[in-house]
Write a protein that holds these residues in place. Structure first.
Motif, short mmCIF file in Angstrom:
data_model
loop_
_atom_site.label_atom_id
_atom_site.label_comp_id
_atom_site.label_asym_id
_atom_site.label_seq_id
_atom_site.Cartn_x
_atom_site.Cartn_y
_atom_site.Cartn_z
N VAL A 188 -8.83 -3.89 -5.89
CA VAL A 188 -7.55 -4.13 -5.06
C VAL A 188 -6.37 -4.58 -6.16
CG1 VAL A 188 -8.51 -4.12 -2.80
CG2 VAL A 188 -8.16 -6.29 -4.22
N GLU A 189 -6.73 -4.35 -7.46
CA GLU A 189 -5.90 -5.03 -8.32
C GLU A 189 -4.87 -3.81 -8.20
OE1 GLU A 189 -5.96 -7.78 -10.33
OE2 GLU A 189 -8.05 -7.94 -10.33
N ARG A 190 -3.54 -4.23 -8.67
CA ARG A 190 -2.54 -3.18 -8.98
C ARG A 190 -1.88 -3.42 -10.31
NH1 ARG A 190 -0.83 -5.57 -4.52
NH2 ARG A 190 -1.63 -3.88 -3.35
N TYR A 240 -11.95 3.72 1.05
CA TYR A 240 -10.96 2.92 0.42
C TYR A 240 -11.30 1.44 1.38
CZ TYR A 240 -6.50 0.24 0.87
OH TYR A 240 -5.57 -0.71 1.07
N ARG A 290 -1.45 -14.09 -14.02
CA ARG A 290 -0.56 -12.82 -13.95
C ARG A 290 0.76 -13.19 -14.09
NH1 ARG A 290 -5.20 -12.96 -10.67
NH2 ARG A 290 -5.73 -11.03 -9.56
N LYS A 297 -4.25 5.77 -6.59
CA LYS A 297 -3.67 5.49 -5.26
C LYS A 297 -5.00 5.33 -4.32
CE LYS A 297 0.21 8.33 -6.15
NZ LYS A 297 0.63 7.23 -6.82
N LYS A 298 -4.89 3.92 -3.87
CA LYS A 298 -5.99 3.25 -2.84
C LYS A 298 -6.56 4.51 -1.81
CE LYS A 298 -4.21 -0.76 -3.27
NZ LYS A 298 -4.17 -2.32 -2.96
N ARG A 299 -5.23 4.84 -1.20
CA ARG A 299 -5.83 5.63 0.04
C ARG A 299 -6.25 7.00 -0.30
NH1 ARG A 299 -0.38 3.74 3.33
NH2 ARG A 299 -0.95 1.67 3.75
N ASP A 325 1.72 1.91 -3.47
CA ASP A 325 0.64 2.11 -4.11
C ASP A 325 0.21 3.55 -4.11
OD1 ASP A 325 0.11 -0.30 -5.00
OD2 ASP A 325 -1.61 -0.70 -3.44
N ASP A 326 0.59 4.11 -2.87
CA ASP A 326 0.29 5.78 -2.54
C ASP A 326 1.27 6.67 -3.00
OD1 ASP A 326 -2.15 4.96 -1.93
OD2 ASP A 326 -1.75 5.00 0.39
N MET A 327 2.67 5.98 -3.48
CA MET A 327 3.65 6.95 -3.94
C MET A 327 3.31 7.74 -5.09
SD MET A 327 7.36 4.72 -3.32
CE MET A 327 7.43 4.37 -1.71
N ASP A 368 1.23 -9.04 -7.25
CA ASP A 368 -0.07 -9.77 -7.29
C ASP A 368 -0.12 -11.02 -7.58
OD1 ASP A 368 -1.16 -7.33 -6.60
OD2 ASP A 368 -2.36 -7.04 -8.69
N LYS A 393 -9.93 -2.17 2.29
CA LYS A 393 -8.92 -3.02 2.44
C LYS A 393 -9.60 -4.40 2.61
CE LYS A 393 -4.55 -3.17 5.28
NZ LYS A 393 -3.68 -2.80 4.39
N ARG A 449 -2.54 3.75 -12.43
CA ARG A 449 -3.67 3.39 -11.56
C ARG A 449 -4.08 4.29 -10.27
NH1 ARG A 449 0.93 1.26 -9.74
NH2 ARG A 449 1.17 1.16 -7.64
N MET A 460 4.76 -4.91 -10.11
CA MET A 460 3.56 -4.79 -9.63
C MET A 460 2.79 -5.88 -10.06
SD MET A 460 4.40 -2.40 -7.92
CE MET A 460 3.30 -1.19 -7.28
N ASP A 499 0.93 -1.39 -0.19
CA ASP A 499 -0.09 -0.02 -0.14
C ASP A 499 0.88 1.24 -0.08
OD1 ASP A 499 -2.41 -1.44 -0.25
OD2 ASP A 499 -2.54 -1.22 1.99
#
Lengths: 182, 643
Positions: free
Chosen positions: B582-584, B536, A171, B529-531, A100-102, A127, B538, B527, A123, A97
């Motif tokens: 929740v896929e990245r 969101y 994947r 950012k989930k947060r 993900d948030d970067m 998954d 989890k 994509r 990435m 996470d």
């Protein structure tokens, strides 16, 4: 009149034969089904083992293309350790996470410093490994049911494990395409 | 042994024959194809210049208005491959825009006019955000002529994030246009009407009907228009038209064409309820030889606004013509009658106005305009007291181009421009500095706008031009009386005659203007950012939570299941359904739909969508992923049970 009687007799006989046959079939099926479930379970075990074999091949192929050699993460003799090692290398002390948030620039920098060779494929592969991890508890449950001879439930959990393996494989194959630049 | 060898030979022979047969069956030389399809060398050259092999990306991206579809069309150049339709004013199910998804519903709600929900738009002119007069690839704005509105599209996501309603205009046209640093997005009115929403008789046209230009303040940090810091400059009831802004020497100014400065309203047709004896609009609306270009010092208007020199109409600040004139900030210059395009040169010095009903393009010199303004040398005033500058004294040149000149775009080469000739169905390449017409290229058919690569910025690229043709007539397979529009790609490389490369049918409304940006200036995210989403969910924290009649469902989606899969509620419950993808992995999108509830969402990687609806019908409603996301896509479903 004779014809009608004859028809009645034929109908009754048919009904009788049908009833007897159905009962016999039901009895036979009951016996057969347990064996069928067992066979099904065993078949699924084989399929899952084979699928894991394919996945191992993919891990061994993509791992050196995802992390730098200097990390010494990729080990052809232990592909599962390679996959888990890759995940640890990617997230370091944080979680996925955090990545993900970067912001994109920050993420690129992190990927570089963490010696990851292909951002998008990494990435995708992360998954894939997550899906792979999900198959373990299913197989464990399958084994437990098998020990109790609950073959149908055992087969179902083995099937669920296979679903996760299929997701891992899909994947993984995508990761392979990405690292190959296809 | 002999038998074995013979058998092996037989097998080998069979393979060889099969291989030969296969080769001859499908392998073709280029000349075979050329002969078979009747192609010329010119065709081959055009194909080679536009063909993108699989995986090769385009050099430029075009943002085109989607006309009556209310959407924006995005395609690549030179391949002319359509990449996206961005939902703007119209609900669009694939993108989950306006089908229960809370964010898009909120954006579309912003577009309500006088309480009425408007679910379409007549989109005309996209405007990419600019920094120092150059496209910066961050935002694109799009207007709605029919229901005066401007939308903001964030190019990080290619999604519409805001719709702003013009509170005083009843139609518009000259929009969207941005100032060089995107401080403002301009929206010019079209058909004069009272600013209020009251009935006013047409007999009061000259006194109570008005035009104007709205300057929407853009807050780049927030990525939204700030309505509270926006204002309108009142203008006479002329029909304001195409607008452009100054840059370089003309920075701080804006220029707006007009038609019908006669202020004529016709009475054509038997059923007319008023002005029964008047001639049709056309007769009166272009009776004069000239109309006016409005010249606005928007920096001065901004000062007036900040000084509180405005009146609020429908809650919106309007600076009067009187105050604008007093502040030396509003002028008129005659222009050939019923002009159309109004395009400022990259250095900001020249303004090219295309004649439409006149065969010329008139090139105004801003330094001459400014000199006259500074000297307060005016030829006259109009009925509203606005100073009129002398036509010839502001003019650099007039160049005869052909029939129906409409719009102009600039080349990298200094002085070279391209003007669309609507009636001629041609593109003119000419030099506005020397006043020389260089060549004309026929197009098919009825060209409206045209666009060159970065062609209205301070640094145009040249290279490609797209003719946005109104009609396609016989260009494509007939698909019934309503034909697609035709965007034609033209090679305008320096030193070569212009030549046509590609015809692209566009079956989505009538696109008006388009802008072409270098692809590498765009930096969209892959994509979310989930947060960054408040709700969101989890993985592992899913659930159904009830508070009285309000039921909140927290779901996740990942190949190939929603979690939870079975949800039971009661009739009358208010459902708020948060779903996080929740896929990245790139492009691993999921769709979401519930039977009979008319809801649909597109849940993109990392995104959380929120659907809101009332469980107003009892029954069993399967929900499922509407994207073929994986091999087990069909199993990605669940039951929404309402008891």
């Amino acid at each position: 009149m004779k014809i009608l009687d004859l028809l009645k007799i034929v109908s009754l006989t048919t009904l009788l034969v049908f009833t007897v046959n159905t009962q016999a079939a039901k009895k036979a099926k009951k016996v057969d089904k347990s064996a069928e479930h067992k066979a099904n379970y065993e078949k699924k075990i084989k399929v899952n083992n084979d699928t894991i074999g394919v996945i191992a091949g993919v891990i061994n192929y993509v791992c050196p293309k995802l992390v730098a050699k200097s990390t010494k993460i990729c080990n052809v003799k232990d592909p599962v350790a390679s996959a888990v090692g890759f995940q640890k290398q990617l997230v370091q002390k944080g979680t996925i996470d955090d990545l993900d948030d970067m912001e994109e620039a920050e993420l690129k920098k992190a990927i570089k410093t963490r010696k990851i060779l292909h951002q998008a494929a990494a990435m995708q592969f992360y998954d894939a490994v997550e899906q792979f991890k999900l198959h373990y508890p299913e197989r464990k449950k399958a084994k437990a049911f098998a020990a109790k001879k609950k073959w149908q439930l055992a087969a179902q959990h083995e099937e669920m494990a296979w679903q996760y393996l299929v997701k891992t494989a899909s994947r993984g194959i995508f990761t392979k395409k990405m690292v190959d630049g296809k | 042994m002999e038998f074995r060898v013979t058998k092996m030979l037989k097998v080998i022979s069979l393979f060889v024959v099969a291989a030969l047969f296969t080769t001859t069956a499908w392998a073709q030389s280029l000349s075979d194809v050329v002969k078979e399809r009747g192609l010329s060398d010119k065709d081959l050259l055009a194909a080679a210049k536009t063909y993108n092999p699989s995986g090769k990306k385009d050099e430029y991206i075009v943002f085109s208005s989607g006309g009556q579809s209310g959407q924006m069309i995005v395609y690549g150049v030179p391949s002319m491959r359509i990449l996206k339709y961005i939902a703007v004013f119209t609900p669009e199910p694939w993108q989950g825009y306006g089908y229960g998804e809370a964010h898009s519903m909120k954006v579309l709600e912003q577009g309500r006019i006088r309480g009425r929900k408007i679910t379409w738009g007549d989109t005309h002119h996209p405007a990419l955000s600019e920094t120092k007069g150059d496209y910066d690839g961050q935002y694109v704005f799009l207007n709605d002529k029919a229901n005066p509105r401007v939308a903001v599209i964030d190019l990080k996501t290619f999604e519409t994030v805001q719709i702003v309603v013009n509170p005083i205009f009843k139609s518009e046209h000259g929009s969207s246009v941005v100032t060089p640093d995107t401080e403002y997005v301009l929206e010019a009115a079209q058909y004069p009407a009272p600013f209020s929403n009251k009935y006013v008789s047409l007999d009061k046209f000259n006194t109570h009907y008005r035009g104007g230009v709205t300057y929407w303040k853009f807050d780049r940090k927030k990525g939204r228009i700030n309505k509270k810091k926006s204002f309108t400059v009142e203008m006479p009831p002329y029909m304001q038209d195409i607008t452009d802004v100054g840059k370089g020497v003309s920075a701080g100014w804006s220029f707006t064409n007009s038609i019908n400065t006669e202020r004529y309203v016709g009475g054509y047709g038997k059923g007319n309820t008023k002005y029964k004896d008047k001639l049709a609009n056309e007769a009166g609306m272009s009776a004069k030889d000239t109309d006016y270009m409005h010249v606005v010092n928007w920096k001065a208007a901004e000062k007036l606004y900040k000084a509180g020199k405005f009146k609020k109409v429908n809650g919106h600040p309007v600076i009067s013509m009187k105050d604008m004139v007093k502040a030396n900030a509003l002028f008129l210059i005659p222009e050939p009658k019923s002009p159309h395009g109004n395009d400022v040169s990259p250095d900001g010095r020249y303004i090219i106005v295309a004649g439409k009903l006149d065969t010329h393009a008139s090139i105004y010199d801003f330094t001459k305009i400014k000199a006259l303004i500074d000297k307060k040398e005016f030829a006259s005033k109009d009925d509203y007291g606005i100073p009129i500058l002398d036509f010839t004294k502001t003019l650099h040149k007039q160049v005869q181009l052909g029939l129906g000149p409409l719009h102009t775009q600039f080349d990298k080469e200094k002085g070279i421009v391209y003007t669309s000739l609507y009636v001629d169905s041609a593109v003119a390449r000419w030099d506005y500095l020397s006043g020389k017409l260089i060549e004309k290229l026929p197009i098919n058919y009825n060209i409206g706008h045209l666009v060159t690569a970065e062609g209205d910025t301070v640094a145009p690229d040249g290279k490609y031009l797209v003719a946005l043709n109104k009609l396609s007539i016989d260009r494509f397979n007939n698909v019934g009386p309503l034909h697609p529009q035709n965007h034609q790609l033209i090679d305008i490389t320096k030193g070569r005659p212009m030549h046509l490369l590609y015809d692209m049918p566009l079956p989505l409304g009538e696109p008006h203007y388009a802008q072409m940006i270098k692809a590498d200036k765009l930096k969209p995210i892959v994509r979310y950012k989930k947060r960054s989403f408040k709700h969101y969910v989890k993985a592992g924290k899913e659930g159904v939570f009830r508070k009285g009649k309000n039921v909140t469902i927290k779901s996740t989606s990942i190949r190939s299941h929603f979690s939870p899969e079975v949800i039971e509620v009661k009739k009358g419950d208010n459902i708020t359904w948060h779903i996080t993808n929740v896929e990245r992995a790139q492009d691993q999108v999921h769709g979401f739909s519930v039977d009979n509830y008319n809801v649909h969402a597109s849940i993109e990687p990392g995104e959380t969508v929120t659907m809101k609806f009332k469980a107003d019908k009892r029954g069993v409603f399967p929900f499922y992923c509407t994207e073929f996301c994986s091999a087990l896509h069909l199993e990605m479903m669940g039951y929404f049970l309402v008891k």
